[in-house]
Design a protein around this motif. Structure first.
Motif: not given
Length: 300
Positions: A133-134, A138-142, A155-156, A163-164
């Protein structure tokens, strides 16, 4: 072509190929090898099989026919631990990674990756490396997409829990709230693809971080009387213990100044100390659950 050495691949990480012998030129870079014998043992150590040479030549032979038997290898039964560190290339087969003298991962040769992957019972999905993730966002959304309550408002696209988790553990620096969320993943997804994540964590030298997270998750599972989950997670912990690294690390806080890291080192729990991580995080600090009665009962 040159000479080579032979390696008996006698470790579970080789899957269906365990017990096979393959050639290597990694141990003698100048000559390629000396036709010597090695074994990667069930414990993951690379050992040299000691031998002496004896003259087994035919006394009636002439020229090269006689010379060929003059230096016959006779194995003594002795072994020497090579304490190997780094990659050991195995010709037309793949390469084995050693860390602190222990084999921690096996990568099949790329040209035959699909075939070897099937023999190792690794799916095509598991053979690929995950994207990174960039951003922390993005990780929080995942995590939110996977059901983590602290990020339910984000949301994501749904990603695989393994993977996360690996993406997060592979970060040098991570928001503390995301780091606290990571033990939630094994607890909620105890049947994630452990074979895949353990293998990739070893490839990236992240097995201590993964071991710490799963260890915390298992302790919480015990506290919440989720016995089946705890049993699964402690099996993963046992597997990761075999590849525990001796080097000290942080729990995704490489940017800490020396003073803060020293403080975390001094205050770390026994679990963090076992996994050689400088962090003050314990199961009692996890914001996503109220331990309540579990804390009063004590978590083993």
């Amino acid at each position: 072509m040159g000479m080579f050495d032979e390696v008996l691949c006698n470790n579970d990480l080789f899957g269906a190929h365990r017990g096979e012998t393959h050639q290597t030129k990694s141990l003698e870079p100048m000559f390629g090898g000396r036709l010597e014998q090695y074994e990667i043992t069930p414990a993951g150590r690379l050992e040299f099989l000691e031998y002496v040479t004896e003259d087994h030549s035919d006394p009636n032979a002439q020229g090269m026919a006689k010379f060929g038997g003059m230096f016959a290898m006779v194995f003594t039964g002795g072994r020497k631990d090579m304490n190997y560190h780094g990659w050991l290339e195995l010709s037309r087969f793949g390469r084995a990674k050693f860390t602190d003298g222990v084999m921690v991962a096996f990568e099949p040769e790329r040209a035959g990756a699909n075939h070897v992957g099937r023999l190792l019972d690794i799916s095509a999905e598991a053979m690929r490396s995950p994207r990174v993730p960039t951003s922390d966002y993005q990780l929080a959304a995942d995590l939110g997409a996977l059901g983590y309550p602290g990020y339910a408002h984000l949301s994501s696209a749904l990603r695989d829990a393994a993977e996360v988790l690996l993406d997060a553990l592979d970060r040098d620096n991570l928001d503390a709230r995301i780091a606290e969320a990571l033990p939630w993943l094994p607890l909620q997804y105890p049947q994630m693809n452990w074979r895949w994540i353990v293998a990739h964590a070893k490839l990236r030298n992240r097995q201590n971080r993964l071991g710490f997270v799963v260890n915390l998750s298992a302790r919480v599972a015990v506290a919440k009387a989720q016995c089946d989950v705890a049993e699964v997670l402690y099996r993963v912990v046992a597997e990761l213990r075999k590849a525990r690294l001796a080097a000290n690390d942080t729990f995704c806080h490489v940017c800490w100044p020396p003073s803060e890291r020293r403080y975390a080192h001094e205050k770390r729990s026994r679990v963090a100390a076992y996994w050689n991580l400088d962090t003050r995080l314990t199961e009692k600090d996890l914001a996503w659950m109220d331990l309540g009665r579990e804390v009063k009962r004590g978590i083993k």
